[in-house]
Scaffold this active site. Sequence first.
Site, PDB file in Angstrom:
ATOM      1  N   TRP A  31      88.725  40.226 -39.156  1.00  0.00           N
ATOM      2  CA  TRP A  31      89.579  41.191 -39.852  1.00  0.00           C
ATOM      3  C   TRP A  31      89.584  42.513 -39.099  1.00  0.00           C
ATOM      4  CZ3 TRP A  31      84.927  39.542 -41.558  1.00  0.00           C
ATOM      5  CH2 TRP A  31      84.055  40.397 -42.218  1.00  0.00           C
ATOM      6  N   ASP A  32      89.210  43.641 -39.681  1.00  0.00           N
ATOM      7  CA  ASP A  32      89.399  44.946 -39.028  1.00  0.00           C
ATOM      8  C   ASP A  32      89.085  44.895 -37.530  1.00  0.00           C
ATOM      9  OD1 ASP A  32      89.491  45.538 -41.733  1.00  0.00           O
ATOM     10  OD2 ASP A  32      88.282  47.343 -41.573  1.00  0.00           O
ATOM     11  N   GLU A  42      91.635  54.603 -45.759  1.00  0.00           N
ATOM     12  CA  GLU A  42      90.678  53.896 -44.912  1.00  0.00           C
ATOM     13  C   GLU A  42      91.071  53.938 -43.442  1.00  0.00           C
ATOM     14  OE1 GLU A  42      88.665  50.876 -47.386  1.00  0.00           O
ATOM     15  OE2 GLU A  42      90.648  49.952 -47.367  1.00  0.00           O
TER      16      GLU A  42
HETATM   17  C1  FRU Z   1      89.269  47.813 -44.461  1.00  0.00           C
HETATM   18  C2  FRU Z   1      87.838  47.931 -44.909  1.00  0.00           C
HETATM   19  C3  FRU Z   1      87.142  49.068 -44.217  1.00  0.00           C
HETATM   20  C4  FRU Z   1      85.708  48.613 -44.196  1.00  0.00           C
HETATM   21  C5  FRU Z   1      85.845  47.118 -44.029  1.00  0.00           C
HETATM   22  C6  FRU Z   1      84.779  46.319 -44.689  1.00  0.00           C
HETATM   23  O1  FRU Z   1      89.746  46.509 -44.419  1.00  0.00           O
HETATM   24  O2  FRU Z   1      87.784  48.078 -46.313  1.00  0.00           O
HETATM   25  O3  FRU Z   1      87.310  50.303 -44.873  1.00  0.00           O
HETATM   26  O4  FRU Z   1      85.000  49.225 -43.154  1.00  0.00           O
HETATM   27  O5  FRU Z   1      87.096  46.769 -44.553  1.00  0.00           O
HETATM   28  O6  FRU Z   1      85.018  44.954 -44.561  1.00  0.00           O
END
Ligand code: FRU
Length: 482
Positions: free
Chosen positions: A74-75, A328
């Site tokens: 993900w991120d 975020e």
């Molecule tokens: C965004 C988020 C970030 C955090 C991460 C945790 O997708 O919520 O703010 O660092 O995912 O999984």
Amino acid sequence: PAPTAGFPLPTEHTQKAYDPAADFTAKWTRADAKQIMAQSNPNVAPGENSMSPDVTMPEIPEDFPAMNDDVWVWDTWSLTDEHANQISYKGWDVIFSLVADRHAGYGFDQRHWNARIGYFFRKTNADPAKDKWNYGGHLFLPNSSIGNTEWSGSTRLMKGDQVNVFYTATTFYDVAERNAGGGGIAPDAVIAKALGNIHADKSGVTFDGFKHTKLLEPDGKMYQTKAQNPGFAFRDPYTFADPAHPGKTFMVFEGNTGGNRGEYECKAEDLGYKPGDPHAEKVQDVQNTGAYYQTANVGLAVAENKDLTKWKFLPPLLSANCVNDQTERPQIFIQNEDGKNKYYLFTISHQFTYAAGMRGPDGVYGFVGDGIRSDYQPVNNSGLALGSPTDLNLPANNPSGTISGQQNGRQFQAYSHYVQPNGLVQSFIDNVNGVRGGSLSPTVKINFKGGVSQVDRSFGQDGLGPFGYLPTNVRVGGEGLY
Ligand code: FRU
């Protein structure tokens, strides 16, 4: 612009720059965010996308490829320098992603409790349609980072062959919570960094020698602590230099307004209505809806030494009090427009984190001003730069919760949008018509200038570029070697 019938006018923002240390926090107001609905089509068939194509991410096909079969991804962020350039290191492009084991018996929605930073590399100038990203594994040795879970951040190349990895060190205390995903003892979060070495040869990229340092914990005044709110946000550090303040390194991060949860009082400036606007809400009415529970901000800190191990908080750059609870993965992107540097602050947010009376999609939001601290003007007047296809006429849903029947099946198609040079926006796939993701989305392109942004539908195929397209634009080392 002429007001849309039934909606208030947006707040006027001057874009004027202030000293980075000044006590001025720009406001993303209710009047601003109400423009999202003012610009949305109230008459679409239920479940269609109600937003303008200019701010809607094109539809991701359901049969998207998995980037890796062993880890959910993900991120994601690239190896960068202090100006957000994406660095090719000795002929390799390198990216960093939050990853979680696909085979450990928990589901994709439990990823946050099991997150580690992983990395991928591929040859610079590879064919993004054919050449897969090679998975390099976890960046840090087991149990070596601060905290027991690694959340988002950013990575800077330093001195040619070192990297500084800025990350969120999240600590869960409750094993049941980790496995079940929520409901247990609230985690701690601090902002940390790890300085280590990067190596590259013919076969790929490796890292070693990481030294971890805790950098920041919330102060409870400008930035909310866990004691003040178990659901506080303090995470996602992103560092950069500002040509207007040479020699300094700044960091933006996700925070919440300091103070005990539930004690914030919505103010006229948070609402931002023009005097006499017939569609203005009254402060007390907004307060009565409980909108004071939503207190997102984008924090700012400045490094106090060259090693970037000591940092000082500055007042938040932007607040979304009584508008939204999460801003975020903030980033600052400086763009020259007609001979003048314009500062774009981008941040991602969710539909379920909006305050009562507010509605917007999951996606990336943008703000423009004349300096890193300015009276930021929300892009497109609303702040919304790019959202997942959503029928905003229907109520908000939560990505890991129940979804109302008629809603657009792509409302959570992608999240964690990150704006790269040339307006390329990468994100991860979450849920496409019920098909869960955990892999990088097709990169899309937005063109932005003068505070107006537009999805470029001539990019790629009808606006969808290659999956996980994070090209580099600056080369370091290895010219012609590999
Ligand atoms: C965004 C988020 C970030 C955090 C991460 C945790 O997708 O919520 O703010 O660092 O995912 O999984």
